[in-house]
Scaffold this motif. Structure first.
Motif, short mmCIF file in Angstrom:
data_model
loop_
_atom_site.label_atom_id
_atom_site.label_comp_id
_atom_site.label_asym_id
_atom_site.label_seq_id
_atom_site.Cartn_x
_atom_site.Cartn_y
_atom_site.Cartn_z
N VAL A 206 0.84 -1.21 0.00
CA VAL A 206 0.00 0.00 0.00
C VAL A 206 0.87 1.25 0.00
O VAL A 206 0.62 2.20 -0.76
N THR A 207 1.89 1.28 0.84
CA THR A 207 2.75 2.47 0.90
C THR A 207 3.51 2.67 -0.40
O THR A 207 3.66 3.81 -0.87
N LEU A 208 3.97 1.59 -1.01
CA LEU A 208 4.72 1.70 -2.26
C LEU A 208 3.84 2.17 -3.40
O LEU A 208 4.24 3.00 -4.23
N ARG A 209 2.63 1.68 -3.45
CA ARG A 209 1.71 2.12 -4.50
C ARG A 209 1.37 3.60 -4.33
O ARG A 209 1.28 4.35 -5.31
N ALA A 210 1.19 4.01 -3.07
CA ALA A 210 0.88 5.42 -2.83
C ALA A 210 1.99 6.32 -3.34
O ALA A 210 1.73 7.37 -3.95
#
Length: 310
Positions: A206-210
């Motif tokens: 989730v953090t990487l996609r954000a």
């Protein structure tokens, strides 16, 4: 005559019981119980161990994805599993010694946990991978190029210049002294609350996609050094030259009794783990986490391509 027959029967029964008792441990040692944790990388590494042992003619029991770190540790100490992939940095957790600087040095950390586990737990740490699955900060390549970011020192300078930083991270990463606060202390910077997007969970996907998509203005992300999505999303991992983070190098851990019975395990697994650098693990993890491939199939393809299943 009846007493004689009864005596013979007792002798036969006793001999049979002795045979059962003596053969029990031997039978138990005929198979090697291979386990792993629940996450993508541990499943991949556990599958590699399982496949290599099978190719070596060693009978195995598949206990992959058995549970989290504490479950696996208890299981191997109790003799319920025989081998699984672990991370050197967890030695700090196992022995309550997280202040020792050895954990932030790949060789010293490996040597320390290897010696402690052998002396106190009769566990053997085999050849580690030259990779580090510790916490990292990653940014989109365009952001790295525009702001000359290659290391956390560069990141600190960017923050100091008033750069528009927005870091997506879990509450644990933000609050744990070993995570973001360790980076801030080592590189002398502080992120204000407005520069943080704190997420309830710890899912780095989730953090990487954000960060990759600029969601909510995010342009930096908490990650693990071997996350599969890093390469796929073209994110740059910022180096940690001051070693703010504990190093988590993966390595097989095996019960000494099992290794004594099957000494070939050491030599067969050495070239497997010895070749797994961070870039290799990211690519392999991506095939599972991003492409949806099964861990065992990815492990098999990798090992066969490199002729490690002969």
């Amino acid at each position: 005559m009846q007493r004689h027959r009864a005596a013979i029967a007792r002798l036969v029964a006793g001999a049979f019981l002795a045979l059962l008792l003596s053969s029990g441990p031997s039978r138990a040692q005929e198979v090697v119980r291979v386990a792993s944790k629940l996450d993508t990388e541990s499943s991949l590494l556990g599958a590699m161990i399982l496949l290599v042992l099978e190719a070596s003619g060693i009978k195995t029991v598949d206990k992959l994805q058995l549970g989290p770190t504490n479950i696996l540790r208890r299981a191997i100490l109790a003799g319920e599993i025989d081998i699984y992939p672990e991370y050197t940095g967890n030695g700090a957790l196992f022995y309550g010694d997280d202040q020792d600087p050895a954990w932030k040095d790949a060789r010293a950390g490996y040597d320390k946990v290897r010696s402690l586990d052998l002396a106190r737990r009769k566990l053997v740490w085999l050849t580690p991978a030259p990779a580090d699955n510790s916490w990292v900060v990653a940014v989109p390549r365009a952001v790295a190029v525009a702001n000359h970011l290659a290391t956390m020192g560069d990141f600190a300078a960017w923050v100091g210049r008033g750069g528009a930083v927005k870091l997506a991270a879990s509450a644990e990463f933000v609050e744990s002294p070993a995570a973001l606060p360790a980076f801030e202390k080592s590189y002398d910077f502080t992120l204000s609350p407005s520069s943080l997007l704190v997420l309830a969970g710890g899912d780095t996907a989730v953090t990487l996609r954000a960060a990759a998509e600029g969601i909510s203005g995010v342009n930096a992300a908490m990650a693990y050094g071997t996350d599969g999505a890093l390469a796929v999303l073209d994110l740059v991992v910022l180096g940690d030259p001051r070693r703010a983070q504990v190093i988590y190098a993966p390595a097989p851990v095996v019960r000494a009794a099992i290794l004594e019975r099957y000494p070939a395990i050491r030599d067969r697994l050495a070239p497997v783990f010895g070749a797994l650098d961070a870039a290799s693990l990211r690519r392999l993890n991506a095939r599972i986490a991003v492409d949806g491939k099964v861990a065992r199939a990815v492990a098999s393809d990798y090992l066969r391509t490199r002729d490690l299943l002969r």
